[in-house]
Scaffold this motif. Structure first.
Motif, PDB file in Angstrom:
ATOM      1  N   ASN A 251      -9.183   4.249   1.582  1.00 35.78           N
ATOM      2  CA  ASN A 251      -8.455   5.458   1.198  1.00 35.78           C
ATOM      3  C   ASN A 251      -7.238   5.038   0.391  1.00 35.78           C
ATOM      4  O   ASN A 251      -6.203   4.659   0.961  1.00 35.78           O
TER       5      ASN A 251
ATOM      6  N   THR B 134      -1.033   0.837   6.500  1.00 34.40           N
ATOM      7  CA  THR B 134      -0.682   2.066   7.205  1.00 34.40           C
ATOM      8  C   THR B 134       0.747   1.880   7.720  1.00 34.40           C
ATOM      9  O   THR B 134       1.312   0.782   7.611  1.00 34.40           O
TER      10      THR B 134
ATOM     11  N   SER C 253      -4.481  -2.664  -0.960  1.00 35.24           N
ATOM     12  CA  SER C 253      -3.342  -1.832  -0.562  1.00 35.24           C
ATOM     13  C   SER C 253      -3.770  -0.628   0.267  1.00 35.24           C
ATOM     14  O   SER C 253      -2.967  -0.073   1.033  1.00 35.24           O
ATOM     15  N   SER C 254      -5.037  -0.226   0.145  1.00 37.10           N
ATOM     16  CA  SER C 254      -5.515   0.933   0.907  1.00 37.10           C
ATOM     17  C   SER C 254      -5.532   0.675   2.405  1.00 37.10           C
ATOM     18  O   SER C 254      -5.594   1.607   3.205  1.00 37.10           O
TER      19      SER C 254
ATOM     20  N   TYR D 290       5.831  -3.545  -0.827  1.00 32.74           N
ATOM     21  CA  TYR D 290       4.495  -4.039  -0.466  1.00 32.74           C
ATOM     22  C   TYR D 290       4.092  -5.142  -1.434  1.00 32.74           C
ATOM     23  O   TYR D 290       4.078  -4.945  -2.661  1.00 32.74           O
TER      24      TYR D 290
ATOM     25  N   SER E 125      -6.058  -1.797  -5.508  1.00 35.43           N
ATOM     26  CA  SER E 125      -6.319  -0.507  -4.877  1.00 35.43           C
ATOM     27  C   SER E 125      -6.935  -0.675  -3.492  1.00 35.43           C
ATOM     28  O   SER E 125      -6.512  -0.023  -2.526  1.00 35.43           O
TER      29      SER E 125
ATOM     30  N   LYS F 137      -3.873   4.407  -1.317  1.00 34.91           N
ATOM     31  CA  LYS F 137      -2.549   4.911  -0.948  1.00 34.91           C
ATOM     32  C   LYS F 137      -1.669   5.158  -2.168  1.00 34.91           C
ATOM     33  O   LYS F 137      -0.746   5.954  -2.126  1.00 34.91           O
ATOM     34  N   ARG F 138      -1.933   4.427  -3.251  1.00 33.99           N
ATOM     35  CA  ARG F 138      -1.128   4.539  -4.473  1.00 33.99           C
ATOM     36  C   ARG F 138       0.341   4.211  -4.221  1.00 33.99           C
ATOM     37  O   ARG F 138       1.233   4.778  -4.824  1.00 33.99           O
ATOM     38  N   ILE F 139       0.583   3.293  -3.303  1.00 33.62           N
ATOM     39  CA  ILE F 139       1.952   2.849  -3.049  1.00 33.62           C
ATOM     40  C   ILE F 139       2.327   1.768  -4.061  1.00 33.62           C
ATOM     41  O   ILE F 139       1.469   1.031  -4.529  1.00 33.62           O
TER      42      ILE F 139
END
Length: 368
Positions: free
Chosen positions: A36, A151, A147-148, A127, A144, A38-40
């Motif tokens: 999923n 949490t 990093s997904s 991150y 992507s 996160k686009r952080i």
């Protein structure tokens, strides 16, 4: 004496069963976590020392990642070749590249951990995603996918750093099998809730985890271990997860001579003596059980009258190891090495024994 040896052999097979089915099975039969995005904001950190040829090829691959918000922190650790020149050219070419120039320091001469510390401090994002200068991601979704897995609770992500395949090279199969087995071990223990190591070729963590343990300060004098010793210290059941999506792998150029690979493994193995007591114990028990299984198999088949029972135990052991490693190799895209499994395992076990003996009498060479 042979009777005692036989019962010890049964205990060894039982220990191997516990490792391969109960421990390693946690990874072998696990399903990959759903990704999923996160686009952080992410900072990709790469430290290089005299890696001009590799960074010329691999930095552009990193720059082409399909991710909306990332920077690349390039750390030149006092290189004497054209590495710094290339980094400066990339800094001008790509707007999201941040360059960190490290000069030799008398207190930290040639210490990669010192260079990485400066790069981590310079990173603008919280991150961090790490890889080595001789590595490249298998897909444009590397950032992507890795990093997904972050949490609010999981702030350390262990990834898989593979080696390129070289056709018709048996050494290459040994290298990739050993790399796969190591990954099965640290992935499995992380799944159980006892993470003990990771590899800097593919590793991510939040910057606060670095500062929570004062960075590398507790093992700064140990030249190796910017990845595994840090994870051994910082990783816990609560803050660590794994990522083995096949599009999250990184690949490195493998050694092409046994001498070079032997020296590389000496550097890696030398850090294990500084792990936490339980981690040293479980690794030692696993290795010793492998060695004794091979030695006792030969002895009992040669001298015990009930050799059929011994042969059945050997067959049983290879059955459950082959099944577990077979599932694991499929996950890690290393299925071809399993065709040579028994032979490679024997070579690897005695090579590791040779490394241990050699290390007693001489220290391995570290960061270039």
């Amino acid at each position: 004496m042979l009777t005692i040896t036989f019962y010890i052999f049964i205990a060894i097979v039982a220990i191997q069963f516990i490792y391969y089915i109960i421990v390693f099975g946690k990874f072998a039969y696990a399903k990959s976590a759903i990704s999923n995005p996160k686009r952080i904001p992410i900072s990709v950190v790469v430290c290089a020392k005299n890696e001009a040829e590799n960074v010329a090829k691999f930095v552009p691959i990193l720059a082409e990642q399909d991710y909306p918000d990332f920077e690349i922190v390039l750390i030149d650790d006092a290189s004497s070749d054209e590495t710094l020149d290339l980094f400066e050219a990339f800094e001008k070419q790509y707007s999201n590249i941040r360059l960190v120039k490290v000069k030799n320091n008398e207190a930290f001469w040639g210490n990669k951990k010192f260079a990485l510390t400066l790069g981590i401090k310079a990173a603008k994002n919280q991150y961090l995603l790490f890889t080595d200068a001789d590595c490249y991601p298998i897909s444009k979704d590397w950032i992507s996918i890795m990093s997904s897995q972050f949490t609010p609770e999981k702030t350390i992500v262990l990834g898989y750093g593979a080696y390129e395949k070289i056709s018709r090279s048996f050494l290459n199969k040994i290298i990739r099998f050993e790399t796969m087995l190591t990954a099965v071990q640290y992935f499995s223990w992380a799944k159980i809730g006892h993470p003990y190591m990771g590899v800097g070729r593919n590793l991510a963590y939040k910057k606060e985890e670095f500062f929570n343990v004062n960075g590398f300060i507790d093992h700064m004098k140990i030249r190796s271990g910017d990845d595994d010793l840090f994870i051994n210290q910082a990783a816990t059941r609560k803050n660590t997860t794994i990522c083995f999506d096949q599009n999250s792998f990184t690949y490195s150029l493998p050694k092409t001579s046994f001498k070079e690979w032997f020296a590389q493994k000496r550097r890696h193995i030398s850090t294990a003596t500084f792990y936490k007591p339980f981690d040293r114990l479980q690794l030692a028990v696993f290795y010793i059980s492998q060695l004794l299984f091979i030695v006792f198999s030969v002895i009992l088949l040669a001298f015990l009258h009930q050799w059929i029972i011994v042969l059945c135990l050997i067959g049983f052991r290879y059955l459950f190891t082959w099944i577990t490693l077979g599932f694991s190799s499929a996950k890690l895209k290393e299925k071809d090495v399993m065709y040579w499994f028994p032979i490679i395992e024997i070579i690897l076990v005695f090579t590791q024994f040779n490394i241990m003996i050699t290390t007693v009498f001489s220290k391995p060479v570290h960061w270039k």
